[in-house]
Design a protein around this motif. Sequence first.
Motif, mmCIF file in Angstrom:
data_model
loop_
_atom_site.group_PDB
_atom_site.id
_atom_site.type_symbol
_atom_site.label_atom_id
_atom_site.label_comp_id
_atom_site.label_asym_id
_atom_site.label_seq_id
_atom_site.Cartn_x
_atom_site.Cartn_y
_atom_site.Cartn_z
ATOM 1 N N THR A 51 19.251 37.409 8.517
ATOM 2 C CA THR A 51 18.042 36.743 8.280
ATOM 3 C C THR A 51 18.425 35.476 7.735
ATOM 4 O O THR A 51 16.830 35.143 8.518
ATOM 5 N N GLU A 80 6.533 29.605 17.395
ATOM 6 C CA GLU A 80 7.326 30.844 17.445
ATOM 7 C C GLU A 80 5.184 32.176 18.171
ATOM 8 O O GLU A 80 4.579 31.897 17.167
ATOM 9 N N ASN A 126 16.974 36.061 17.071
ATOM 10 C CA ASN A 126 16.472 35.121 16.866
ATOM 11 C C ASN A 126 15.938 33.423 17.505
ATOM 12 O O ASN A 126 17.324 33.368 18.160
#
Lengths: 122, 256
Positions: free
Chosen positions: B51, B121, B156
């Motif tokens: 992450t 995003e 991602n």
Amino acid sequence: MSGHDHHDIKASVRRYVLVFVALIVGTVLTVGAYYIHLPSVALTVAVAMFIASVKAFLVAGFFMHLISEKKMIYGILASTAFFFTGLMYLTVWAHGQAPPGTVYLGASPAASQSEAAHKAQH
Amino acid sequence: MDIPYVVHPRPDTGLYNAKLGIWLFLASEVMLFGALFSSYILLRIGAPAGTWPHGLLNIPIGTVNTLVLITSSITVVLAWASLKLNQFDRFKKFQAATLILALMFVGIKSFEYHDKFTHYEVVMMDGNVADGHLVEKTDEHVTLKHVQVFPLGEGNAWDHQGEHKEELRIERSQIKKMENYGPWHNTYLAIYFTLTALHALHVIGGAIVIGYLWGPGSKMWKTDPERFTNRIEVSGLFWHFVDLVWIFLFPVLYLL
């Protein structure tokens, strides 16, 4: 200023230029090590931190003249190093005291939970 | 009564007042940045596997900024050496170069910040995420360029996953959530902005002091050259410390 002092300063200037070149080489090596993708994350971190430490030594030692400073400055820096080390130790200690269920980088959740359970037993 | 040891060192310590003062100040600065570095380590090792973002920052730009700061470090020390050699004109040239390099560093950093604040995003109603740089934002739609589209929770942006589109227009009605890459976006960006903004403030502060001593403050060279040289040494020590911090910030934030 005496002629002797002038000679010392001129010798120092040559040293500063050498240090500058070493810092540039160090920066190129740091970025180069990133792009060649070393086999492990630990090795990448170790290489980057080693080069950074050498560069820091060069800046502090020669540009900041710590190589030939007075004892009082060394005393101040020794106490700073002591407290800085303590601060970093607190980080490691806090990491070891993480609550059960904490997932660590590179470890599966199951492994982390069993590690936490192991710590709770002891 | 004159304050003692403002020019010549105190016999027992071998230090003049300002030099002792700046080293005590730098010791406190080590602890300030040390606290933030330890926060970074704690956040990094505490982050769940996979992450922690990689590749969000532009390495060539960061490398250039590192070289800029290193170059400014040698111009500062050469400026001090010029005063020791009684060459005031050379001092002026070296410190002018330092000021230009400081401006370059802050300019490049601002460019990097702008890049993050225009990087968005967008979570869409259809369950996909669009990640790209803002072209246009109106009440009706949002247009992004260099976009990656991937299902929410399945990738991602920094892994370059998903479908790539040169430009994407998204209607406002299709947007569920939209956020730029500011310090609020994730833990990595929070610590990145905290560390680099604090460092940039130090660069600006150091540049102001160097600028004053280069401009109006340089009059002291005519009246009290030794004291002026000491001031340049002390401001230089601060500047080298700022360089020292960046030597660790660059690999930690950009490369690891």
